[in-house]
Scaffold this motif. Structure first.
Motif, PDB file in Angstrom:
ATOM      1  N   ALA A   1       0.850  -1.194   0.000  1.00 43.85           N
ATOM      2  CA  ALA A   1       0.000   0.000   0.000  1.00 43.85           C
ATOM      3  C   ALA A   1       0.885   1.242   0.000  1.00 43.85           C
ATOM      4  O   ALA A   1       1.933   1.261   0.645  1.00 43.85           O
ATOM      5  CB  ALA A   1      -0.912   0.008   1.225  1.00 43.85           C
ATOM      6  N   GLY A   2       0.434   2.272  -0.727  1.00 43.98           N
ATOM      7  CA  GLY A   2       1.201   3.507  -0.762  1.00 43.98           C
ATOM      8  C   GLY A   2       0.499   4.560  -1.574  1.00 43.98           C
ATOM      9  O   GLY A   2      -0.663   4.403  -1.959  1.00 43.98           O
ATOM     10  N   VAL A   3       1.217   5.631  -1.849  1.00 35.12           N
ATOM     11  CA  VAL A   3       0.652   6.745  -2.606  1.00 35.12           C
ATOM     12  C   VAL A   3       1.602   7.093  -3.737  1.00 35.12           C
ATOM     13  O   VAL A   3       2.777   7.367  -3.487  1.00 35.12           O
ATOM     14  CB  VAL A   3       0.450   7.976  -1.701  1.00 35.12           C
ATOM     15  N   GLY A   4       1.085   7.094  -4.961  1.00 29.26           N
ATOM     16  CA  GLY A   4       1.917   7.472  -6.094  1.00 29.26           C
ATOM     17  C   GLY A   4       1.698   6.589  -7.299  1.00 29.26           C
ATOM     18  O   GLY A   4       0.612   6.059  -7.513  1.00 29.26           O
ATOM     19  N   ASP A   5       2.750   6.446  -8.077  1.00 22.22           N
ATOM     20  CA  ASP A   5       2.720   5.668  -9.318  1.00 22.22           C
ATOM     21  C   ASP A   5       2.471   4.193  -9.005  1.00 22.22           C
ATOM     22  O   ASP A   5       3.286   3.559  -8.327  1.00 22.22           O
ATOM     23  CB  ASP A   5       4.054   5.856 -10.047  1.00 22.22           C
ATOM     24  N   TYR A   6       1.398   3.657  -9.513  1.00 23.53           N
ATOM     25  CA  TYR A   6       1.039   2.277  -9.196  1.00 23.53           C
ATOM     26  C   TYR A   6       2.117   1.286  -9.599  1.00 23.53           C
ATOM     27  O   TYR A   6       2.288   0.255  -8.960  1.00 23.53           O
ATOM     28  CB  TYR A   6      -0.267   1.905  -9.891  1.00 23.53           C
ATOM     29  N   TYR A   7       2.834   1.586 -10.692  1.00 24.81           N
ATOM     30  CA  TYR A   7       3.761   0.618 -11.265  1.00 24.81           C
ATOM     31  C   TYR A   7       5.117   0.575 -10.565  1.00 24.81           C
ATOM     32  O   TYR A   7       5.892  -0.352 -10.794  1.00 24.81           O
ATOM     33  CB  TYR A   7       3.982   0.933 -12.751  1.00 24.81           C
ATOM     34  N   SER A   8       5.398   1.562  -9.733  1.00 27.45           N
ATOM     35  CA  SER A   8       6.719   1.638  -9.109  1.00 27.45           C
ATOM     36  C   SER A   8       6.696   1.110  -7.696  1.00 27.45           C
ATOM     37  O   SER A   8       5.864   1.506  -6.886  1.00 27.45           O
ATOM     38  CB  SER A   8       7.202   3.093  -9.086  1.00 27.45           C
ATOM     39  N   SER A   9       7.647   0.244  -7.363  1.00 24.47           N
ATOM     40  CA  SER A   9       7.729  -0.269  -5.991  1.00 24.47           C
ATOM     41  C   SER A   9       8.043   0.840  -4.996  1.00 24.47           C
ATOM     42  O   SER A   9       7.731   0.712  -3.805  1.00 24.47           O
ATOM     43  CB  SER A   9       8.783  -1.372  -5.905  1.00 24.47           C
ATOM     44  N   LEU A  10       8.614   1.929  -5.474  1.00 28.10           N
ATOM     45  CA  LEU A  10       8.948   3.049  -4.585  1.00 28.10           C
ATOM     46  C   LEU A  10       7.692   3.728  -4.034  1.00 28.10           C
ATOM     47  O   LEU A  10       7.755   4.437  -3.033  1.00 28.10           O
ATOM     48  CB  LEU A  10       9.815   4.064  -5.322  1.00 28.10           C
ATOM     49  N   THR A  11       6.563   3.527  -4.706  1.00 24.68           N
ATOM     50  CA  THR A  11       5.308   4.114  -4.262  1.00 24.68           C
ATOM     51  C   THR A  11       4.835   3.536  -2.947  1.00 24.68           C
ATOM     52  O   THR A  11       4.174   4.192  -2.150  1.00 24.68           O
ATOM     53  CB  THR A  11       4.227   3.856  -5.327  1.00 24.68           C
ATOM     54  N   TYR A  12       5.170   2.296  -2.716  1.00 29.31           N
ATOM     55  CA  TYR A  12       4.532   1.517  -1.668  1.00 29.31           C
ATOM     56  C   TYR A  12       5.337   1.555  -0.373  1.00 29.31           C
ATOM     57  O   TYR A  12       6.484   1.110  -0.308  1.00 29.31           O
ATOM     58  CB  TYR A  12       4.339   0.079  -2.165  1.00 29.31           C
ATOM     59  N   HIS A  13       4.686   2.114   0.657  1.00 27.83           N
ATOM     60  CA  HIS A  13       5.358   2.288   1.952  1.00 27.83           C
ATOM     61  C   HIS A  13       5.143   1.096   2.879  1.00 27.83           C
ATOM     62  O   HIS A  13       5.917   0.872   3.802  1.00 27.83           O
ATOM     63  CB  HIS A  13       4.826   3.548   2.628  1.00 27.83           C
ATOM     64  N   TYR A  14       4.046   0.387   2.648  1.00 30.22           N
ATOM     65  CA  TYR A  14       3.681  -0.708   3.539  1.00 30.22           C
ATOM     66  C   TYR A  14       3.627  -2.003   2.727  1.00 30.22           C
ATOM     67  O   TYR A  14       3.054  -2.037   1.635  1.00 30.22           O
ATOM     68  CB  TYR A  14       2.325  -0.442   4.194  1.00 30.22           C
ATOM     69  N   TRP A  15       4.199  -3.051   3.306  1.00 32.49           N
ATOM     70  CA  TRP A  15       4.274  -4.345   2.628  1.00 32.49           C
ATOM     71  C   TRP A  15       3.824  -5.450   3.576  1.00 32.49           C
ATOM     72  O   TRP A  15       4.083  -5.393   4.787  1.00 32.49           O
ATOM     73  CB  TRP A  15       5.717  -4.629   2.190  1.00 32.49           C
ATOM     74  N   GLY A  16       3.208  -6.463   2.995  1.00 28.46           N
ATOM     75  CA  GLY A  16       2.913  -7.661   3.759  1.00 28.46           C
ATOM     76  C   GLY A  16       4.143  -8.549   3.844  1.00 28.46           C
ATOM     77  O   GLY A  16       5.195  -8.248   3.268  1.00 28.46           O
ATOM     78  N   GLN A  17       3.988  -9.659   4.534  1.00 25.26           N
ATOM     79  CA  GLN A  17       5.110 -10.568   4.737  1.00 25.26           C
ATOM     80  C   GLN A  17       5.303 -11.519   3.564  1.00 25.26           C
ATOM     81  O   GLN A  17       6.324 -12.191   3.463  1.00 25.26           O
ATOM     82  CB  GLN A  17       4.913 -11.384   6.021  1.00 25.26           C
ATOM     83  N   GLY A  18       4.306 -11.576   2.686  1.00 28.38           N
ATOM     84  CA  GLY A  18       4.414 -12.416   1.500  1.00 28.38           C
ATOM     85  C   GLY A  18       3.791 -13.778   1.685  1.00 28.38           C
ATOM     86  O   GLY A  18       3.676 -14.279   2.808  1.00 28.38           O
ATOM     87  N   THR A  19       3.368 -14.355   0.580  1.00 28.49           N
ATOM     88  CA  THR A  19       2.833 -15.713   0.588  1.00 28.49           C
ATOM     89  C   THR A  19       3.440 -16.478  -0.588  1.00 28.49           C
ATOM     90  O   THR A  19       3.543 -15.946  -1.691  1.00 28.49           O
ATOM     91  CB  THR A  19       1.290 -15.708   0.527  1.00 28.49           C
ATOM     92  N   GLN A  20       3.874 -17.686  -0.320  1.00 27.05           N
ATOM     93  CA  GLN A  20       4.565 -18.479  -1.340  1.00 27.05           C
ATOM     94  C   GLN A  20       3.564 -19.131  -2.287  1.00 27.05           C
ATOM     95  O   GLN A  20       2.595 -19.762  -1.856  1.00 27.05           O
ATOM     96  CB  GLN A  20       5.412 -19.563  -0.687  1.00 27.05           C
TER      97      GLN A  20
END
Length: 121
Positions: free
Chosen positions: A97-116
Motif C-alpha cells: 500500500a502507498g501513494v503514487g505511481d502504481y507501477y513503481s515499488s517506490l510508491t509503496y510504503h507498507y508491505w505484507g510478509q508475503g505468501t509463497q
C-alpha cells in the motif's frame, strides 16, 4: 501504520488457479494505491497489478488476461485471482500500500510478509 497480511498461497499444478487475499488493518486510507508484486529466487521484485479505492486497475503486460485484481473496500481486502498458472509464476507474492505511481515499488510504503506460490509442471 498499516498492516497487511497475505493469504491463499500454496502448491498447485500448471493450469490451476489460485486466489490470493490481502487484508489491511490499522491506518488504512482511501488515498492508498494497493498493489501486488512477486519475487522469484534470484530475480528482482516485479509489479503485477494495482487498484485504486475507486477500483481502477493497472496491470503489467505479462499477466494481463490471466490475473485479476479486485478489492472489497468495506473489508479492507484486496484480491489477486490467478488463472492458468505456469511454473514461471512460482514466487513469493506480496501486497503493498502507498501513494503514487502504481507501477513503481517506490510508491509503496507498507508491505505484507508475503505468501509463497509454487506451480509444479
Amino acid at each position: 501504520q498499516v498492516q497487511l497480511r497475505e493469504s491463499g498461497g500454496g502448491l498447485v499444478q500448471a493450469g490451476d488457479s489460485l486466489r490470493l487475499s490481502c487484508a489491511g488493518s490499522g491506518r488504512t486510507s482511501r488515498s492508498y494505491a494497493m498493489g501486488w508484486f512477486r519475487q522469484a529466487p534470484g530475480k528482482e521484485r516485479e509489479f503485477l497489478a494495482g487498484i485504486s479505492w475507486s477500483k481502477t486497475t493497472y496491470y503489467t503486460d505479462s499477466v494481463k488476461g490471466r490475473f485479476t485484481i479486485s478489492r472489497e473496500n468495506i473489508k479492507n481486502t484486496v484480491y489477486l485471482q490467478m488463472n492458468s498458472l505456469e511454473p514461471e509464476d512460482t514466487a513469493i507474492y506480496y501486497c503493498a500500500a502507498g501513494v503514487g505511481d502504481y507501477y513503481s515499488s517506490l510508491t509503496y510504503h507498507y508491505w505484507g510478509q508475503g505468501t509463497q506460490v509454487t506451480v509444479s509442471s
